[in-house]
Design a protein around this motif. Structure first.
Motif, PDB file in Angstrom:
ATOM      1  N   GLY A 149       7.085  -8.065 -20.275  1.00 57.49           N
ATOM      2  CA  GLY A 149       8.547  -7.593 -20.092  1.00 57.49           C
ATOM      3  C   GLY A 149       8.537  -6.647 -19.123  1.00 57.49           C
ATOM      4  N   GLU A 150       7.619  -6.360 -18.285  1.00 52.27           N
ATOM      5  CA  GLU A 150       7.788  -5.149 -17.173  1.00 52.27           C
ATOM      6  C   GLU A 150       8.389  -5.865 -15.809  1.00 52.27           C
ATOM      7  OE1 GLU A 150       7.383  -2.190 -17.822  1.00 52.27           O
ATOM      8  OE2 GLU A 150       5.881  -2.361 -19.628  1.00 52.27           O
ATOM      9  N   GLY A 151       8.837  -6.911 -15.834  1.00 53.16           N
ATOM     10  CA  GLY A 151       9.356  -7.510 -14.541  1.00 53.16           C
ATOM     11  C   GLY A 151       8.661  -8.791 -14.472  1.00 53.16           C
ATOM     12  N   VAL A 152       8.833  -9.409 -13.134  1.00 49.58           N
ATOM     13  CA  VAL A 152       8.234 -10.475 -12.692  1.00 49.58           C
ATOM     14  C   VAL A 152       7.070 -10.393 -11.660  1.00 49.58           C
ATOM     15  CG1 VAL A 152       8.268 -13.091 -11.760  1.00 49.58           C
ATOM     16  CG2 VAL A 152      10.131 -12.102 -13.292  1.00 49.58           C
ATOM     17  N   PHE A 153       6.072 -10.357 -11.923  1.00 50.12           N
ATOM     18  CA  PHE A 153       4.791  -9.707 -11.004  1.00 50.12           C
ATOM     19  C   PHE A 153       4.118 -11.284 -10.539  1.00 50.12           C
ATOM     20  CE2 PHE A 153       5.766  -5.971 -13.364  1.00 50.12           C
ATOM     21  CZ  PHE A 153       5.591  -5.016 -12.195  1.00 50.12           C
ATOM     22  N   ASP A 154       4.054 -10.949  -9.293  1.00 48.98           N
ATOM     23  CA  ASP A 154       3.475 -12.389  -8.476  1.00 48.98           C
ATOM     24  C   ASP A 154       2.237 -11.809  -7.716  1.00 48.98           C
ATOM     25  OD1 ASP A 154       4.480 -14.393  -9.730  1.00 48.98           O
ATOM     26  OD2 ASP A 154       6.515 -13.867  -8.541  1.00 48.98           O
ATOM     27  N   LEU A 155       1.105 -12.566  -7.411  1.00 48.29           N
ATOM     28  CA  LEU A 155       0.194 -12.208  -6.362  1.00 48.29           C
ATOM     29  C   LEU A 155       0.252 -13.039  -5.141  1.00 48.29           C
ATOM     30  CD1 LEU A 155      -2.425 -10.495  -6.030  1.00 48.29           C
ATOM     31  CD2 LEU A 155      -3.998 -12.136  -7.027  1.00 48.29           C
ATOM     32  N   ARG A 210       6.793  -7.317  -7.232  1.00 46.64           N
ATOM     33  CA  ARG A 210       7.702  -6.827  -8.342  1.00 46.64           C
ATOM     34  C   ARG A 210       9.175  -7.435  -8.441  1.00 46.64           C
ATOM     35  NH1 ARG A 210       7.760  -1.054 -11.509  1.00 46.64           N
ATOM     36  NH2 ARG A 210       8.421  -1.910 -13.586  1.00 46.64           N
ATOM     37  N   ASP A 211       9.501  -8.445  -8.788  1.00 45.58           N
ATOM     38  CA  ASP A 211      10.759  -8.979  -9.082  1.00 45.58           C
ATOM     39  C   ASP A 211      11.194  -9.379  -7.434  1.00 45.58           C
ATOM     40  OD1 ASP A 211      11.181  -8.580 -11.785  1.00 45.58           O
ATOM     41  OD2 ASP A 211      11.830  -6.595 -11.193  1.00 45.58           O
ATOM     42  N   GLY A 212       9.893 -10.042  -6.767  1.00 41.99           N
ATOM     43  CA  GLY A 212      10.367 -10.629  -5.557  1.00 41.99           C
ATOM     44  C   GLY A 212      10.256  -9.518  -4.380  1.00 41.99           C
ATOM     45  N   ARG A 213       9.967  -8.244  -4.837  1.00 45.42           N
ATOM     46  CA  ARG A 213       9.689  -7.171  -3.715  1.00 45.42           C
ATOM     47  C   ARG A 213       8.239  -6.721  -3.490  1.00 45.42           C
ATOM     48  NH1 ARG A 213      14.068  -4.491  -1.680  1.00 45.42           N
ATOM     49  NH2 ARG A 213      12.839  -2.614  -1.732  1.00 45.42           N
ATOM     50  N   PRO A 214       7.744  -6.264  -2.277  1.00 43.90           N
ATOM     51  CA  PRO A 214       6.386  -5.938  -2.301  1.00 43.90           C
ATOM     52  C   PRO A 214       6.378  -4.729  -3.112  1.00 43.90           C
ATOM     53  CG  PRO A 214       7.424  -6.656  -0.077  1.00 43.90           C
ATOM     54  CD  PRO A 214       8.568  -6.679  -1.035  1.00 43.90           C
ATOM     55  N   TRP A 215       5.204  -4.771  -3.941  1.00 44.20           N
ATOM     56  CA  TRP A 215       4.949  -3.375  -4.639  1.00 44.20           C
ATOM     57  C   TRP A 215       3.614  -2.808  -4.319  1.00 44.20           C
ATOM     58  CZ3 TRP A 215       1.498  -2.704  -9.125  1.00 44.20           C
ATOM     59  CH2 TRP A 215       1.875  -1.814  -9.831  1.00 44.20           C
ATOM     60  N   LEU A 216       2.464  -3.475  -4.042  1.00 44.51           N
ATOM     61  CA  LEU A 216       1.413  -2.746  -3.897  1.00 44.51           C
ATOM     62  C   LEU A 216       0.291  -3.808  -3.003  1.00 44.51           C
ATOM     63  CD1 LEU A 216      -0.658  -0.551  -4.216  1.00 44.51           C
ATOM     64  CD2 LEU A 216      -1.638  -1.606  -6.087  1.00 44.51           C
ATOM     65  N   PRO A 217       0.428  -3.504  -1.606  1.00 39.13           N
ATOM     66  CA  PRO A 217      -0.782  -4.276  -0.965  1.00 39.13           C
ATOM     67  C   PRO A 217      -2.225  -4.032  -1.159  1.00 39.13           C
ATOM     68  CG  PRO A 217       0.254  -2.766   0.557  1.00 39.13           C
ATOM     69  CD  PRO A 217       0.876  -2.455  -0.871  1.00 39.13           C
ATOM     70  N   VAL A 218      -3.216  -4.662  -1.020  1.00 36.41           N
ATOM     71  CA  VAL A 218      -4.470  -4.530  -1.450  1.00 36.41           C
ATOM     72  C   VAL A 218      -5.395  -5.478  -0.335  1.00 36.41           C
ATOM     73  CG1 VAL A 218      -6.422  -4.720  -3.053  1.00 36.41           C
ATOM     74  CG2 VAL A 218      -3.955  -4.317  -3.851  1.00 36.41           C
ATOM     75  N   GLU A 219      -6.309  -4.581   0.419  1.00 40.91           N
ATOM     76  CA  GLU A 219      -7.166  -5.255   1.243  1.00 40.91           C
ATOM     77  C   GLU A 219      -8.492  -4.879   0.587  1.00 40.91           C
ATOM     78  OE1 GLU A 219      -8.591  -6.459   5.446  1.00 40.91           O
ATOM     79  OE2 GLU A 219      -7.233  -7.045   3.712  1.00 40.91           O
TER      80      GLU A 219
END
Length: 409
Positions: free
Chosen positions: A321-327, A344-353
């Protein structure tokens, strides 16, 4: 012992389901620990029953008199009813809904399945409002060392402040994941020959049994051939056109087969993120394996390992229930790329290289970071590292995977 620890989903299932007596539906890859997890909950409850669809006596009761499987009313705790793999029944939703709606005394219900329970859309009865779905993953670095998962913002704050002391066993665990994969049996056994044999049998069972249960494909051997070609494409954009040519099948057939492989948790796909990204790719995804130990190339296997840890965090936070997280991932038509982007909820939250050993900042950070509303990024490397770099008004942490991944699920 790692295999007997509480899995991270325990608290979320208690909060969202058992406190209000809703049905918990737990899906996940074959042999990721669902049955062990369910039986641990049952032992802790000390009141209840476990049934598996493979038991002929249970199938008879389920078809004729579903109410006969209910645990008897006890004088102590509310009983727990565990139903394992019942989605193989064509009318499972109808029977489960009827059982739930006619309970004459409180009873918690846990349903588990090795194929995604939401692909079994047979029958017209809706379970809406009666259950919450959860996804159980194989092991991760966090789950080996900690019994909890931090909330998303807390995880980022802790990561960038290096709140956790570097774990003594973490580098060794990372090597073990690379060698044996994340599934409990080969990981705990830690025997190369056993792991190779387990991997072969597991792959065949997923395609020959789980895939058979959800499809009417006449030639599963061809699907096995497709599955054998995927490991060499991990980490690259997955070209459907190239694969149709290699397999000599139509575009529609390939898409249907890939959908089935996702449904039985053999592969997962991430799509490009394109919003406000000039000349971004918008269609071709990247495909990864749930059992990444099958990947021969070490760099691709490491990227898949990181993908699995990030996906596990996305699934857990979403289910909790923390939001909708997608990769997702970032890539433009000039072939500049950042391997992963958590939204997170359709907005960029963390980029990872992801890099095997290069601690110098990837030049792609300068290309993409100014376009993102989030101002923190992580460059994960295989070996030990910890360097915080400034990039305009953003910060990029270059750090070893054995540390970074312990902050997620």
């Amino acid at each position: 012992m790692v295999g007997m620890r509480h899995r991270h989903l325990t608290g979320a299932i208690d909060e969202f389901c058992f406190r209000d007596h809703k049905i918990a539906m737990v899906s996940g890859p074959r042999q990721c620990g669902k049955t062990t997890f369910a039986k641990m909950l049952l032992r802790e409850r000390s009141e209840g029953r476990y049934f598996n669809w493979d038991d002929a006596e249970f199938r008879r009761l389920w078809v004729k008199t579903p109410s006969a499987i209910l645990p008897p009313r006890g004088g102590g705790r509310i009983p727990l009813l565990v139903l394992d793999e019942i989605h193989k029944d064509r009318l499972w939703k109808r029977n489960l809904k009827g059982l739930y709606d006619t309970l004459d005394h409180p009873c918690d219900i846990l349903v588990t399945g090795s194929a995604r329970l939401d692909v079994y859309r047979r029958g017209s009865d809706s379970m809406m409002g009666r259950y919450f779905p959860f996804r159980l993953h194989p092991f991760s670095l966090r789950e080996l060392d900690f019994g909890d998962v931090p909330r998303p913002d807390g995880a980022l704050e802790a990561l960038f402040s290096r709140a956790l002391q570097p774990g003594k066993g973490a580098p060794g665990h990372l090597d073990d994941f690379m060698a044996y994969g994340p599934f409990p049996e080969p990981f705990l056994k830690q025997d190369a020959r056993h792991a190779a044999r387990w991997r072969q049998v597991h792959s065949q069972a997923v395609i020959r049994e789980d895939l058979r249960d959800i499809s009417r494909l006449p030639d599963l051997g061809r699907v096995e051939l497709l599955a054998s070609l995927i490991p060499e494409r991990v980490g690259s954009t997955f070209s459907l056109k190239s694969m149709t040519e290699d397999m000599e099948i139509s575009f529609d057939v390939l898409k249907r087969w890939l959908t089935y492989l996702k449904a039985v948790y053999y592969i997962f796909e991430i799509k490009p993120y394109s919003r406000h990204i000039p000349r971004a790719l918008k269609r071709d995804g990247k495909v990864y394996l749930w059992d990444y130990s099958a990947i021969r190339d070490k760099a691709a296997r490491f990227e898949n390992l990181v993908a699995h840890h990030l996906l596990k965090a996305c699934h857990y936070w979403t289910d909790a229930g923390e939001g909708v997280f997608d990769l997702c991932y970032l890539r433009n038509k000039e072939r500049e790329e950042i391997d992963f982007l958590v939204t997170r909820d359709g907005r960029p939250w963390l980029p990872v290289e992801v890099k095997m050993s290069d601690t110098a900042l990837s030049p792609n950070w300068a290309r993409f970071m100014p376009l993102l509303p989030c101002k923190r990024g992580v460059q994960v490397v295989y070996g030990p590292a910890w360097q915080l770099r400034e990039l305009g008004d953003a910060r990029v942490l270059v750090a070893g995977a054995a540390e970074v991944l312990r902050y997620f699920a």
